[in-house]
Design a protein around this motif. Structure first.
Motif, PDB file in Angstrom:
ATOM      1  N   ALA A   1       2.597  -6.311  -3.430  1.00 42.05           N
ATOM      2  CA  ALA A   1       3.017  -5.563  -3.856  1.00 42.05           C
ATOM      3  C   ALA A   1       2.383  -4.209  -2.777  1.00 42.05           C
ATOM      4  CB  ALA A   1       2.319  -4.996  -5.113  1.00 42.05           C
ATOM      5  N   LYS A   2       1.802  -4.823  -2.458  1.00 44.00           N
ATOM      6  CA  LYS A   2       0.451  -3.202  -0.937  1.00 44.00           C
ATOM      7  C   LYS A   2       2.054  -3.562  -0.212  1.00 44.00           C
ATOM      8  CE  LYS A   2      -3.214  -2.365   0.677  1.00 44.00           C
ATOM      9  NZ  LYS A   2      -4.607  -3.151   1.479  1.00 44.00           N
ATOM     10  N   ASP A   3       2.382  -4.110   0.548  1.00 45.22           N
ATOM     11  CA  ASP A   3       3.834  -3.974   1.331  1.00 45.22           C
ATOM     12  C   ASP A   3       4.294  -3.387   0.924  1.00 45.22           C
ATOM     13  OD1 ASP A   3       1.486  -5.438   2.933  1.00 45.22           O
ATOM     14  OD2 ASP A   3       3.251  -7.281   3.525  1.00 45.22           O
ATOM     15  N   ALA A   4       5.278  -3.290  -0.323  1.00 44.29           N
ATOM     16  CA  ALA A   4       6.298  -2.915  -0.775  1.00 44.29           C
ATOM     17  C   ALA A   4       6.313  -1.273  -0.663  1.00 44.29           C
ATOM     18  CB  ALA A   4       6.184  -4.006  -2.014  1.00 44.29           C
ATOM     19  N   SER A   5       5.030  -1.504  -1.782  1.00 41.14           N
ATOM     20  CA  SER A   5       5.151   0.583  -1.636  1.00 41.14           C
ATOM     21  C   SER A   5       4.446   1.171  -0.449  1.00 41.14           C
ATOM     22  CB  SER A   5       3.287   0.155  -2.260  1.00 41.14           C
ATOM     23  OG  SER A   5       2.993   1.669  -2.403  1.00 41.14           O
ATOM     24  N   LYS A   6       4.270   0.574   0.192  1.00 40.56           N
ATOM     25  CA  LYS A   6       4.880   1.533   1.670  1.00 40.56           C
ATOM     26  C   LYS A   6       5.632   1.477   2.438  1.00 40.56           C
ATOM     27  CE  LYS A   6       0.634   0.087   3.771  1.00 40.56           C
ATOM     28  NZ  LYS A   6      -0.668  -1.347   4.442  1.00 40.56           N
ATOM     29  N   ILE A   7       6.054   0.224   2.687  1.00 43.01           N
ATOM     30  CA  ILE A   7       8.224   0.159   3.148  1.00 43.01           C
ATOM     31  C   ILE A   7       8.848   0.807   1.614  1.00 43.01           C
ATOM     32  CG2 ILE A   7      10.491  -1.075   2.913  1.00 43.01           C
ATOM     33  CD1 ILE A   7       8.111  -3.388   3.050  1.00 43.01           C
ATOM     34  N   PHE A   8       9.027   1.438   0.824  1.00 42.38           N
ATOM     35  CA  PHE A   8       9.841   2.288  -0.219  1.00 42.38           C
ATOM     36  C   PHE A   8       9.602   3.811  -0.047  1.00 42.38           C
ATOM     37  CE2 PHE A   8       9.358  -1.534  -3.362  1.00 42.38           C
ATOM     38  CZ  PHE A   8      10.523  -1.953  -2.900  1.00 42.38           C
ATOM     39  N   ALA A   9       8.208   3.517  -0.033  1.00 41.54           N
ATOM     40  CA  ALA A   9       7.818   5.180   1.040  1.00 41.54           C
ATOM     41  C   ALA A   9       8.164   5.302   1.723  1.00 41.54           C
ATOM     42  CB  ALA A   9       5.855   5.240   0.750  1.00 41.54           C
ATOM     43  N   LYS A  10       8.757   4.654   3.053  1.00 39.31           N
ATOM     44  CA  LYS A  10       8.913   5.188   4.278  1.00 39.31           C
ATOM     45  C   LYS A  10      10.692   5.840   3.901  1.00 39.31           C
ATOM     46  CE  LYS A  10       7.587   1.985   7.313  1.00 39.31           C
ATOM     47  NZ  LYS A  10       7.899   0.535   8.094  1.00 39.31           N
TER      48      LYS A  10
ATOM     49  N   GLY B   1      11.631   6.901   1.486  1.00 46.49           N
ATOM     50  CA  GLY B   1      11.648   7.771   0.476  1.00 46.49           C
ATOM     51  C   GLY B   1      11.262   7.883  -0.917  1.00 46.49           C
ATOM     52  N   LEU B   2      10.985   6.483  -1.546  1.00 45.50           N
ATOM     53  CA  LEU B   2      11.158   6.895  -3.260  1.00 45.50           C
ATOM     54  C   LEU B   2       9.978   6.966  -3.524  1.00 45.50           C
ATOM     55  CD1 LEU B   2      12.470   3.607  -3.455  1.00 45.50           C
ATOM     56  CD2 LEU B   2      13.111   5.756  -4.672  1.00 45.50           C
ATOM     57  N   ASP B   3       9.716   8.421  -4.279  1.00 44.73           N
ATOM     58  CA  ASP B   3       8.706   9.028  -4.499  1.00 44.73           C
ATOM     59  C   ASP B   3       7.778   8.425  -5.613  1.00 44.73           C
ATOM     60  OD1 ASP B   3       6.453  10.875  -5.298  1.00 44.73           O
ATOM     61  OD2 ASP B   3       7.311  12.615  -4.660  1.00 44.73           O
ATOM     62  N   ILE B   4       7.047   7.497  -5.060  1.00 38.26           N
ATOM     63  CA  ILE B   4       6.524   6.606  -6.562  1.00 38.26           C
ATOM     64  C   ILE B   4       5.144   7.120  -6.503  1.00 38.26           C
ATOM     65  CG2 ILE B   4       5.808   4.412  -7.495  1.00 38.26           C
ATOM     66  CD1 ILE B   4       7.256   2.949  -5.382  1.00 38.26           C
ATOM     67  N   ARG B   5       4.943   7.847  -7.819  1.00 38.12           N
ATOM     68  CA  ARG B   5       3.564   8.527  -8.218  1.00 38.12           C
ATOM     69  C   ARG B   5       2.884   7.114 -10.098  1.00 38.12           C
ATOM     70  NH1 ARG B   5       5.709  14.849  -9.083  1.00 38.12           N
ATOM     71  NH2 ARG B   5       6.737  14.725  -6.705  1.00 38.12           N
ATOM     72  N   LEU B   6       1.722   7.232  -9.307  1.00 38.64           N
ATOM     73  CA  LEU B   6       1.333   5.789 -10.356  1.00 38.64           C
ATOM     74  C   LEU B   6       0.470   6.912 -11.837  1.00 38.64           C
ATOM     75  CD1 LEU B   6       0.159   3.241  -7.831  1.00 38.64           C
ATOM     76  CD2 LEU B   6       2.124   3.435  -9.268  1.00 38.64           C
ATOM     77  N   GLY B   7       0.396   6.362 -12.096  1.00 37.64           N
ATOM     78  CA  GLY B   7      -0.770   6.585 -13.680  1.00 37.64           C
ATOM     79  C   GLY B   7      -0.619   7.756 -14.639  1.00 37.64           C
ATOM     80  N   CYS B   8       0.775   8.118 -14.016  1.00 36.75           N
ATOM     81  CA  CYS B   8       1.612   9.460 -14.593  1.00 36.75           C
ATOM     82  C   CYS B   8       1.624   9.687 -16.455  1.00 36.75           C
ATOM     83  CB  CYS B   8       2.200   9.758 -14.102  1.00 36.75           C
ATOM     84  SG  CYS B   8       2.368  10.671 -12.194  1.00 36.75           S
ATOM     85  N   ARG B   9       1.045  10.039 -17.636  1.00 39.07           N
ATOM     86  CA  ARG B   9       1.780   9.285 -18.588  1.00 39.07           C
ATOM     87  C   ARG B   9       2.724  10.715 -18.925  1.00 39.07           C
ATOM     88  NH1 ARG B   9      -0.346  10.711 -23.877  1.00 39.07           N
ATOM     89  NH2 ARG B   9      -2.236  11.748 -22.875  1.00 39.07           N
ATOM     90  N   VAL B  10       4.147  10.706 -19.461  1.00 42.56           N
ATOM     91  CA  VAL B  10       5.257  11.391 -19.284  1.00 42.56           C
ATOM     92  C   VAL B  10       4.479  11.578 -20.568  1.00 42.56           C
ATOM     93  CG1 VAL B  10       6.691  12.156 -19.771  1.00 42.56           C
ATOM     94  CG2 VAL B  10       6.558  10.358 -17.936  1.00 42.56           C
ATOM     95  N   THR B  11       4.475  13.263 -20.904  1.00 39.11           N
ATOM     96  CA  THR B  11       3.658  14.401 -22.380  1.00 39.11           C
ATOM     97  C   THR B  11       5.175  14.713 -23.191  1.00 39.11           C
ATOM     98  OG1 THR B  11       3.033  15.741 -21.278  1.00 39.11           O
ATOM     99  CG2 THR B  11       1.696  13.908 -21.522  1.00 39.11           C
TER     100      THR B  11
END
Ligand code: FAD
Ligand code: NAD
Length: 483
Positions: free
Chosen positions: A225-234, A236-246
C-alpha cells in the motif's frame, strides 16, 4: 396457474448466471429472473459485473492506458506519436460494444444449457415460492424445490453528497461521461475510486480523492500500500487521507465540496464532477416477503452458512448479497457450489484463497494472509521478495515499478500469502493461488521451471528468496517474524 422448477434464481450477475448454467448442466429444471434493463429498455443478464462494473471499467482502463502510453511513454521506446487526441465517444462506444457482446453471450449460454430466462422482478415468498412481476407489471407465482437469491449489491449513498446524476454521480455514470472533466473529485479512495480515478486522470482530468480513513488501502499489505501510494502520487492522483466530507453544493455548474481535513481544518474544493464511491451494500429492497423466513445479518447481508444456505430450508443466497468480499469470482464460485449441493454433491469452497486485484497501473494483487494478519495470529513466517526492476522482462517492457512478496510458514515452508504490485499482478497472483490450493511450499515453487524472459520469473525468484536462494537479487537474511 403456477410454474414449478427445481431451481429458481433471482438475479443474473456473475453469481446468479453461473449458478443457473451449472444447475442446468446438472439436469435441474432452472429459471433465472433478472430485472436489469439496458439503455434501450431491454432486459439483459450479467448484473453489475458485465453492465456497469468489472468489464466496462476494465475496457476504459485499457483504452485510457493506451492513450497515456501514446502521449507519454512511447517516446522512451523511440516512437513519436504526434498530436495524440482522445475521442471519448468512440472510447465509450467500444466499451458499450464489449458489454453488449458479453451480456448477449449469457443469453446464448442460457439457451444452450436449457436455462429459462425471465426478465422482470423476483420476490421471495414463504414456502419456496417466488413472485415474478414482468415488465408490464403482470405477476405470477413460481414454485421451486430450491430458490437462490443472487441480487447483488448497490452503491452506498451518503447524505452529504446526494447523487443527482449530473454533477454528483456514482460509479455507473462515471463509466459513461461524454467529456473529460477538468477537475474531478472522488469521495472514497477505495478500489473504485482508484480505478476510475486512474481512467480519468490518464485522460487528462485533475483528480482529487477524499478518503475518510487515515490509512491508504487498509485491506492490502502495508508495504504494498505504501509503494502504491507513492506511485499513484507520481501519476498525479491527489489522494487526501483522513478527510471527512461534511457537505456539497451545486453552484454555477460546479460542485463545491466541504470537508474536514486530517488536521481538523475545514476545507473546500470545487469540482466539475464528483464521483461518490464509498462502498456498496447488499441489494435486498423488495426482495423478501415478511414471512419468507430468511434472516439478515448485522450488516444487512442475507445470513448464510459456509455453504450459502439461508436459515429457510431450500433457500440459498450467493454473491455480493452475502458475507465475504464483494468480488465477481467469489460469487461465481458460490454459484457453482450451491448448484452442485442442490444436485446432491458435497462441493465446498475455499474462502481462504480468493485473489483480490485492483486494476490500477501497476496492478495490485493479493491472495491469502498478509504480514499484519500473520503477526496478529502469532504464526511464524518467512518473507521472499523480488522487485520488478531486477526482471529482464519488466525492463524490456519498460514496466519496472513494484515487487512480488511471498509469505511462507517458517517451519513448514507452506505458502500463506502473496502480495504483488507490478505488471500483470492479476495474472501472477493466480499462480501463487494455484500453488496454495495444492498446499505447496515456497521450495516447491522455487523448484519449478519458469519461462524466460517472463514476468512470472518474479514469482519464481520471490519463492526462492523465501529461503534465501534467489539468484537475480541479493538475498535478505532469512528472518523469522517476531511472534
Ligand atoms: P450483481 O452483479 O450485482 O448482479 C445482481 C443482479 O440481480 C443485477 O443484475 C440486478 O439487476 C438483479 N436484481 C436485483 N434485484 C432483483 C430482483 N428483485 N429481481 C430480479 N433481479 C434482481 N469485481 C471483481 O471481482 N473484479 C473487478 O474488476 C470488479 N470491478 C468492479 C468495478 C465496478 C465499477 C463495480 C461497481 C464493481 C466491480 N466489481 C468487481 C464487483 C463486482 O461487480 C460484483 O462483486 C459482482 O457483480 C457481484 O455479483 P452478483 O452476481 O452477486 O451481483
Ligand atoms: P471500497 O470499500 O473499496 O472503498 C470505499 C472507500 O471509501 C473506503 O476506503 C472507505 O474508507 C471510503 N469511505 C467510506 N465512506 C466515506 C466518506 N463518507 N468519505 C470519504 N471516504 C469514505 O468500496 P468501493 O470502491 O465503492 O467499491 C465497492 C466494492 O466493489 C469493493 O469493495 C469491491 O468489493 C468491489 N470492486 C472490486 C473491484 C476489483 O476487484 N478490482 C473493482 C471495483 C469494485
Amino acid at each position: 396457474m403456477t410454474d414449478k422448477y427445481d431451481v429458481v434464481i433471482i438475479g443474473s450477475g456473475p453469481a446468479g448466471y453461473v449458478c443457473a448454467i451449472r444447475a442446468a448442466q446438472l439436469g435441474l429444471k432452472t429459471v433465472c429472473i433478472e430485472k436489469y434493463k439496458n439503455v434501450a429498455g431491454k432486459g439483459v443478464n450479467g448484473g453489475t459485473c458485465l453492465n456497469e462494473g468489472c468489464i466496462p471499467s476494465k475496457a476504459l482502463l485499457d483504452s485510457s492506458m493506451k492513450f497515456h502510453d501514446a502521449k507519454t511513454s512511447l517516446v522512451h521506446h523511440g516512437i513519436t506519436a504526434r498530436s495524440v487526441s482522445v475521442d471519448i465517444e468512440q472510447m465509450i462506444g467500444r466499451k458499450d460494444d464489449i458489454v453488449k457482446k458479453l451480456t448477449s453471450g449469457i443469453a446464448s449460454l442460457f439457451k444452450a444449457n436449457g436455462v429459462a430466462a425471465l426478465y422482470g422482478t423476483g420476490k421471495l415468498l414463504a414456502g419456496k415460492k417466488v413472485e415474478y412481476t414482468d415488465a408490464k407489471g403482470k405477476t405470477k407465482v413460481i414454485e421451486a424445490e430450491n430458490v437462490v437469491l443472487a441480487t447483488g449489491s448497490v452503491p452506498i449513498d451518503i447524505p452529504v453528497a446526494p447523487i443527482d446524476d449530473k454533477l454528483i454521480i456514482d460509479s455507473k455514470a462515471a463509466l459513461d461521461l461524454t467529456k473529460v472533466p477538468k477537475r474531478l473529485g472522488i469521495i472514497g479512495a477505495g478500489v473504485i475510486g482508484l480505478e476510475l480515478g486512474s481512467v480519468w486522470n490518464r485522460l487528462g482530468s485533475e483528480v482529487v480523492l477524499l478518503e475518510a480513513l487515515d490509512v491508504f488501502l487498509a485491506i492490502m499489505d502495508k508495504q504494498i500500500a505504501k509503494d502504491a501510494s507513492k506511485i499513484f502520487a507520481k501519476q498525479g492522483l491527489d489522494i487526501r487521507l483522513g478527510c471527512r466530507v461534511t457537505g456539497s453544493e451545486i453552484k454555477r455548474g460546479k460542485v463545491n465540496v466541504t470537508y474536514q481535513s486530517s488536521a481538523g481544518k475545514e476545507q473546500q474544493e470545487t469540482f466539475d464532477k464528483l464521483i461518490v464511491c464509498v462502498g456498496r451494500q447488499p441489494s435486498t429492497e423488495n426482495l423478501l416477503a415478511e414471512d419468507c423466513g430468511v434472516n439478515l445479518d448485522e450488516r444487512g447481508s442475507i445470513f448464510v452458512d459456509d455453504y450459502c444456505a439461508t436459515n429457510a430450508p431450500g433457500v440459498w443466497a450467493i454473491g455480493d448479497l452475502v458475507r465475504g468480499p464483494m468480488l465477481a469470482h467469489k460469487g461465481s464460485e458460490e454459484g457453482v457450489m450451491v448448484a452442485e449441493r442442490i444436485a446432491g454433491q458435497l462441493t465446498e469452497m475455499n474462502y481462504d484463497i480468493i485473489p483480490n486485484v485492483v486494476y490500477t497501473h501497476p496492478e495490485i494483487a493479493s491472495v491469502g494472509r498478509n504480514e499484519e494478519e500473520l503477526k496478529q495470529a502469532g504464526e511464524p513466517y518467512n518473507v521472499g521478495m523480488f522487485p520488478f526492476v531486477a526482471s529482464g522482462r519488466a525492463l524490456a517492457a519498460d514496466d519496472t515499478d513494484g515487487l512480488v512478496k511471498i509469505l511462507a510458514h517458517a517451519e513448514t515452508d507452506r505458502i500463506l500469502g502473496a502480495h504483488i504490485i507490478g505488471p500483470s499482478a492479476a495474472e501472477l497472483v493466480q499462480q501463487v493461488a494455484i500453488a496454495m490450493e495444492f498446499g505447496s511450499s515456497a521450495e516447491d515453487v522455487g523448484m519449478m521451471v519458469f519461462a524466460h524472459p517472463s514476468m512470472s520469473e518474479a514469482v519464481h525468484e520471490a519463492a526462492l528468496a523465501v529461503n534465501g536462494h534467489a539468484i537475480h537479487v541479493a538475498n535478505r537474511r532469512k528472518r523469522k517474524a517476531k511472534k
